[in-house]
Design a protein around this motif. Structure first.
Motif, mmCIF file in Angstrom:
data_model
loop_
_atom_site.group_PDB
_atom_site.id
_atom_site.type_symbol
_atom_site.label_atom_id
_atom_site.label_comp_id
_atom_site.label_asym_id
_atom_site.label_seq_id
_atom_site.Cartn_x
_atom_site.Cartn_y
_atom_site.Cartn_z
ATOM 1 N N UNK A 41 0.946 -1.061 -0.115
ATOM 2 C CA UNK A 41 0.091 -0.153 -0.235
ATOM 3 C C UNK A 41 0.996 1.273 -0.280
ATOM 4 N N UNK A 42 2.075 1.225 0.577
ATOM 5 C CA UNK A 42 2.761 2.416 1.023
ATOM 6 C C UNK A 42 4.278 2.397 0.478
ATOM 7 N N UNK A 43 4.638 1.294 0.046
ATOM 8 C CA UNK A 43 5.886 0.876 -0.260
ATOM 9 C C UNK A 43 6.848 2.212 -1.084
ATOM 10 N N UNK A 44 6.039 2.622 -2.133
ATOM 11 C CA UNK A 44 6.581 3.581 -3.027
ATOM 12 C C UNK A 44 6.822 4.911 -2.437
ATOM 13 N N UNK A 45 5.904 5.205 -1.574
ATOM 14 C CA UNK A 45 6.310 6.464 -0.902
ATOM 15 C C UNK A 45 7.039 6.708 0.081
ATOM 16 N N UNK A 46 7.073 5.339 1.083
ATOM 17 C CA UNK A 46 8.196 4.859 2.049
ATOM 18 C C UNK A 46 9.446 4.927 1.603
ATOM 19 N N UNK A 47 9.762 4.285 0.251
ATOM 20 C CA UNK A 47 11.040 4.394 -0.449
ATOM 21 C C UNK A 47 11.583 5.592 -0.730
ATOM 22 N N UNK A 48 10.589 6.543 -0.859
ATOM 23 C CA UNK A 48 11.063 8.039 -1.650
ATOM 24 C C UNK A 48 11.341 8.738 -0.415
ATOM 25 N N UNK A 49 10.570 8.261 0.866
ATOM 26 C CA UNK A 49 11.123 8.812 1.975
ATOM 27 C C UNK A 49 12.492 8.393 2.738
ATOM 28 N N UNK A 50 13.008 7.442 2.073
ATOM 29 C CA UNK A 50 14.176 6.763 2.569
ATOM 30 C C UNK A 50 14.276 5.844 3.412
ATOM 31 N N UNK A 51 12.854 5.114 3.438
ATOM 32 C CA UNK A 51 12.511 4.253 4.595
ATOM 33 C C UNK A 51 12.496 2.814 3.908
ATOM 34 N N UNK A 52 13.200 1.950 4.428
ATOM 35 C CA UNK A 52 13.368 0.384 4.091
ATOM 36 C C UNK A 52 12.603 -0.415 4.903
ATOM 37 N N UNK A 53 11.716 -1.347 4.577
ATOM 38 C CA UNK A 53 10.898 -2.284 5.369
ATOM 39 C C UNK A 53 11.811 -3.423 5.294
ATOM 40 N N UNK A 54 11.590 -4.064 6.645
ATOM 41 C CA UNK A 54 12.141 -5.427 6.893
ATOM 42 C C UNK A 54 11.115 -6.116 7.734
#
Length: 238
Positions: A41-54
């Motif tokens: 749902x939010x992967x693209x915007x989080x990536x633009x904000x410099x956030x990596x999910x694990x």
């Protein structure tokens, strides 16, 4: 870094939390559904904000050896143990200073909140808080027990079980928390931070699904193969 957690953002973009950060961020999720939700749902915007999910496990599960060393000295002999029932209270009872101090609250309630906030010692505050929520807590415990399978329900005695939420720091301090866990023979709870340490200590544990995905998710990811804990889903007692 955001340590292992659960998350659900239906319409608000969580990337806004990182808008003023320049350093990269790592957001660790403790169960699959939260991870997939944020990623899809939010992967693209989080990536633009410099956030990596694990994806990892809850910290209590990952640190189970340390938790065991910390809590086992507080365990009493099995003959001295009794059932422990710990149910979550509704959100409206989470904090005496929330909502009750608003301008819309009755004058007596605002006065009670002011008096509560002036109590100088945390132990006294805990005692007052327990008295305030006792009936609601007892009712929450009874509702949770009513949803258990009959063979578990008949083994739980409310007269010997804890009636307050030991995972709530406004109701229980650390010493009382570890003492309650050390004296438990059987644990029934919908509180993850009660179920996890009780499982590590070897107590027979029943984690009651409250409907929010984190309990089921953490159980399925980290506890499904552990013999002394069982997830009680809605309908299991029907």
């Amino acid at each position: 870094m955001i340590f292992p957690s659960s998350a659900w953002f239906e319409s608000s973009d969580p990337a806004s939390m990182f808008g003023e950060r320049r350093a990269p961020s790592l957001w660790v999720l403790r169960e699959q559904r939260s991870f997939e939700h944020l990623h899809d749902r939010w992967g693209a915007s989080l990536k633009r904000a410099g956030v990596t999910l694990a994806l990892d496990h809850d910290m209590v599960v990952s640190g189970r050896e340390d938790i065991s060393r910390l809590l086992r000295p507080h365990q009493v002999p099995m003959t001295e143990r009794s059932p422990l029932v710990v149910s979550r209270l509704g959100a409206e009872a989470q904090d005496m200073t929330q909502d009750h101090a608003s301008r819309d609250a009755p004058a007596w309630r605002r006065a009670a909140v002011r008096a509560y906030s002036r109590i100088p010692h945390e132990t006294l505050k805990i005692g007052v808080r327990r008295r305030v929520v006792r009936k609601d807590q007892q009712a929450a415990n009874e509702r949770m027990i009513a949803g258990l399978p009959a063979n578990v329900r008949e083994r739980v005695s409310l007269t010997r079980a804890s009636w307050y939420d030991i995972s709530d720091p406004t109701l229980c301090d650390w010493n009382s928390f570890v003492r309650a866990l050390g004296r438990s023979s059987l644990v029934v709870t919908n509180r993850l931070h009660v179920a996890l340490p009780s499982t590590i200590l070897g107590a027979e544990t029943y984690l009651v699904d409250s409907g929010y995905h984190k309990l089921r998710g953490v159980y399925e990811r980290s506890l499904g193969n552990v013999e002394n804990i069982r997830l009680i889903r809605k309908g299991d007692c029907e």
